[in-house]
Design a protein around this motif. Structure first.
Motif, PDB file in Angstrom:
ATOM      1  N   HIS A  55       0.809  -1.219   0.000  1.00 63.65           N
ATOM      2  CA  HIS A  55       0.000   0.000   0.000  1.00 63.65           C
ATOM      3  C   HIS A  55       0.840   1.265   0.000  1.00 63.65           C
ATOM      4  N   ASP A  56       2.134   1.157   0.345  1.00 65.99           N
ATOM      5  CA  ASP A  56       3.023   2.321   0.266  1.00 65.99           C
ATOM      6  C   ASP A  56       4.457   1.830   0.044  1.00 65.99           C
ATOM      7  N   ALA A  57       5.385   2.754  -0.092  1.00 67.76           N
ATOM      8  CA  ALA A  57       6.766   2.409  -0.437  1.00 67.76           C
ATOM      9  C   ALA A  57       7.433   1.540   0.624  1.00 67.76           C
ATOM     10  N   LEU A  58       7.179   1.826   1.888  1.00 68.26           N
ATOM     11  CA  LEU A  58       7.811   1.029   2.945  1.00 68.26           C
ATOM     12  C   LEU A  58       7.290  -0.407   2.985  1.00 68.26           C
ATOM     13  N   ALA A  59       6.087  -0.626   2.523  1.00 69.82           N
ATOM     14  CA  ALA A  59       5.552  -1.989   2.503  1.00 69.82           C
ATOM     15  C   ALA A  59       6.299  -2.865   1.495  1.00 69.82           C
ATOM     16  N   VAL A  60       6.917  -2.241   0.509  1.00 72.94           N
ATOM     17  CA  VAL A  60       7.696  -2.966  -0.497  1.00 72.94           C
ATOM     18  C   VAL A  60       9.049  -3.406   0.066  1.00 72.94           C
ATOM     19  N   GLN A  61       9.574  -2.638   0.993  1.00 73.06           N
ATOM     20  CA  GLN A  61      10.931  -2.818   1.474  1.00 73.06           C
ATOM     21  C   GLN A  61      11.264  -4.221   2.004  1.00 73.06           C
ATOM     22  N   PRO A  62      10.471  -4.827   2.893  1.00 76.34           N
ATOM     23  CA  PRO A  62      10.863  -6.137   3.431  1.00 76.34           C
ATOM     24  C   PRO A  62      11.037  -7.217   2.355  1.00 76.34           C
ATOM     25  N   GLY A  63      10.163  -7.235   1.380  1.00 74.34           N
ATOM     26  CA  GLY A  63      10.276  -8.232   0.323  1.00 74.34           C
ATOM     27  C   GLY A  63      11.529  -8.048  -0.508  1.00 74.34           C
ATOM     28  N   VAL A  64      11.832  -6.798  -0.832  1.00 73.85           N
ATOM     29  CA  VAL A  64      13.030  -6.512  -1.632  1.00 73.85           C
ATOM     30  C   VAL A  64      14.285  -6.856  -0.823  1.00 73.85           C
ATOM     31  N   LEU A  65      14.297  -6.524   0.463  1.00 74.67           N
ATOM     32  CA  LEU A  65      15.430  -6.878   1.319  1.00 74.67           C
ATOM     33  C   LEU A  65      15.629  -8.396   1.384  1.00 74.67           C
ATOM     34  N   ASP A  66      14.533  -9.115   1.494  1.00 76.65           N
ATOM     35  CA  ASP A  66      14.600 -10.569   1.568  1.00 76.65           C
ATOM     36  C   ASP A  66      15.189 -11.154   0.286  1.00 76.65           C
ATOM     37  N   VAL A  67      14.695 -10.676  -0.845  1.00 75.32           N
ATOM     38  CA  VAL A  67      15.200 -11.164  -2.137  1.00 75.32           C
ATOM     39  C   VAL A  67      16.683 -10.834  -2.272  1.00 75.32           C
ATOM     40  N   ARG A  68      17.087  -9.614  -1.891  1.00 77.49           N
ATOM     41  CA  ARG A  68      18.500  -9.235  -1.989  1.00 77.49           C
ATOM     42  C   ARG A  68      19.366 -10.153  -1.133  1.00 77.49           C
ATOM     43  N   GLY A  69      18.905 -10.447   0.067  1.00 79.80           N
ATOM     44  CA  GLY A  69      19.680 -11.336   0.946  1.00 79.80           C
ATOM     45  C   GLY A  69      19.851 -12.729   0.361  1.00 79.80           C
ATOM     46  N   CYS A  70      18.787 -13.258  -0.218  1.00 79.82           N
ATOM     47  CA  CYS A  70      18.860 -14.584  -0.841  1.00 79.82           C
ATOM     48  C   CYS A  70      19.799 -14.575  -2.039  1.00 79.82           C
ATOM     49  N   ILE A  71      19.671 -13.560  -2.867  1.00 73.81           N
ATOM     50  CA  ILE A  71      20.517 -13.484  -4.066  1.00 73.81           C
ATOM     51  C   ILE A  71      21.976 -13.292  -3.675  1.00 73.81           C
ATOM     52  N   LEU A  72      22.235 -12.442  -2.693  1.00 63.80           N
ATOM     53  CA  LEU A  72      23.612 -12.218  -2.255  1.00 63.80           C
ATOM     54  C   LEU A  72      24.228 -13.524  -1.746  1.00 63.80           C
ATOM     55  N   ALA A  73      23.491 -14.261  -0.952  1.00 63.65           N
ATOM     56  CA  ALA A  73      24.003 -15.541  -0.443  1.00 63.65           C
ATOM     57  C   ALA A  73      24.299 -16.498  -1.603  1.00 63.65           C
ATOM     58  N   ASP A  74      23.419 -16.544  -2.578  1.00 64.93           N
ATOM     59  CA  ASP A  74      23.632 -17.422  -3.732  1.00 64.93           C
ATOM     60  C   ASP A  74      24.824 -16.969  -4.566  1.00 64.93           C
ATOM     61  N   VAL A  75      24.986 -15.662  -4.735  1.00 69.04           N
ATOM     62  CA  VAL A  75      26.111 -15.142  -5.518  1.00 69.04           C
ATOM     63  C   VAL A  75      27.434 -15.466  -4.807  1.00 69.04           C
ATOM     64  N   LEU A  76      27.467 -15.324  -3.501  1.00 68.34           N
ATOM     65  CA  LEU A  76      28.684 -15.654  -2.762  1.00 68.34           C
ATOM     66  C   LEU A  76      29.001 -17.144  -2.867  1.00 68.34           C
ATOM     67  N   TYR A  77      27.970 -17.975  -2.857  1.00 72.25           N
ATOM     68  CA  TYR A  77      28.172 -19.411  -3.081  1.00 72.25           C
ATOM     69  C   TYR A  77      28.785 -19.636  -4.462  1.00 72.25           C
ATOM     70  N   LEU A  78      28.223 -18.960  -5.465  1.00 66.78           N
ATOM     71  CA  LEU A  78      28.728 -19.115  -6.833  1.00 66.78           C
ATOM     72  C   LEU A  78      30.145 -18.569  -6.987  1.00 66.78           C
ATOM     73  N   GLU A  79      30.518 -17.569  -6.198  1.00 74.60           N
ATOM     74  CA  GLU A  79      31.910 -17.100  -6.206  1.00 74.60           C
ATOM     75  C   GLU A  79      32.839 -18.225  -5.767  1.00 74.60           C
ATOM     76  N   GLY A  80      32.402 -18.985  -4.773  1.00 71.13           N
ATOM     77  CA  GLY A  80      33.188 -20.132  -4.332  1.00 71.13           C
ATOM     78  C   GLY A  80      33.290 -21.195  -5.416  1.00 71.13           C
ATOM     79  N   VAL A  81      32.174 -21.438  -6.111  1.00 68.89           N
ATOM     80  CA  VAL A  81      32.179 -22.385  -7.227  1.00 68.89           C
ATOM     81  C   VAL A  81      33.152 -21.905  -8.302  1.00 68.89           C
ATOM     82  N   LEU A  82      33.125 -20.616  -8.591  1.00 67.83           N
ATOM     83  CA  LEU A  82      34.028 -20.035  -9.586  1.00 67.83           C
ATOM     84  C   LEU A  82      35.485 -20.209  -9.174  1.00 67.83           C
ATOM     85  N   THR A  83      35.798 -19.915  -7.930  1.00 70.26           N
ATOM     86  CA  THR A  83      37.168 -20.079  -7.442  1.00 70.26           C
ATOM     87  C   THR A  83      37.608 -21.538  -7.569  1.00 70.26           C
TER      88      THR A  83
END
Length: 130
Positions: A55-83
């Motif tokens: 219903h407002d901009a702040l209501a969007v924030q938790p979902g976007v934060l959650d997605v960013r956290g998941c993607i960041l964790a996956d990207v860091l995992y993939l950095e290890g795979v790359l190494t």
């Protein structure tokens, strides 16, 4: 192989510390298709839910934060795979693809962080205009 059987087999393999691998392009394409179908099915009607909930901009924030956290964790995992791929001298094309994925993943986390910041900025602008 049906998705439910493959999922069960994957779960069992994972429980024992291993993962199934696929070397047949047809099997890989079937797996990728099944993943996409499952994701779209589970997504349901996100647009309707988001319209109701966000219903407002702040209501969007938790979902976007959650997605960013998941993607960041996956990207860091993939950095290890790359190494590991580099250290083992795996094929250059594979390493290039992994580099692309890692770079894109980091870019995506930056965009998501900017989106989170925009939720606060939008809220501050609305508050100051009232």
């Amino acid at each position: 192989m049906p998705l439910t059987r493959r999922s069960l087999m994957d779960a069992i393999a994972e429980r024992f510390g291993s993962y199934r691998v696929y070397d047949d392009p047809t099997d890989i394409d079937a797996l990728l298709t099944a993943q996409s179908e499952t994701a779209y099915t589970e997504a349901g009607d996100h647009a309707a839910l988001a319209t109701k909930k966000n219903h407002d901009a702040l209501a969007v924030q938790p979902g976007v934060l959650d997605v960013r956290g998941c993607i960041l964790a996956d990207v860091l995992y993939l950095e290890g795979v790359l190494t590991g791929a580099r250290n083992r001298g795996l094929p250059p094309e594979l390493i290039e693809r992994l580099e692309d994925v890692v770079d894109h993943g980091h870019e995506l986390t930056v965009l998501l962080a900017d989106t989170v910041r925009a939720t606060a900025t939008a809220t501050a602008q609305v508050s100051s205009s009232n």
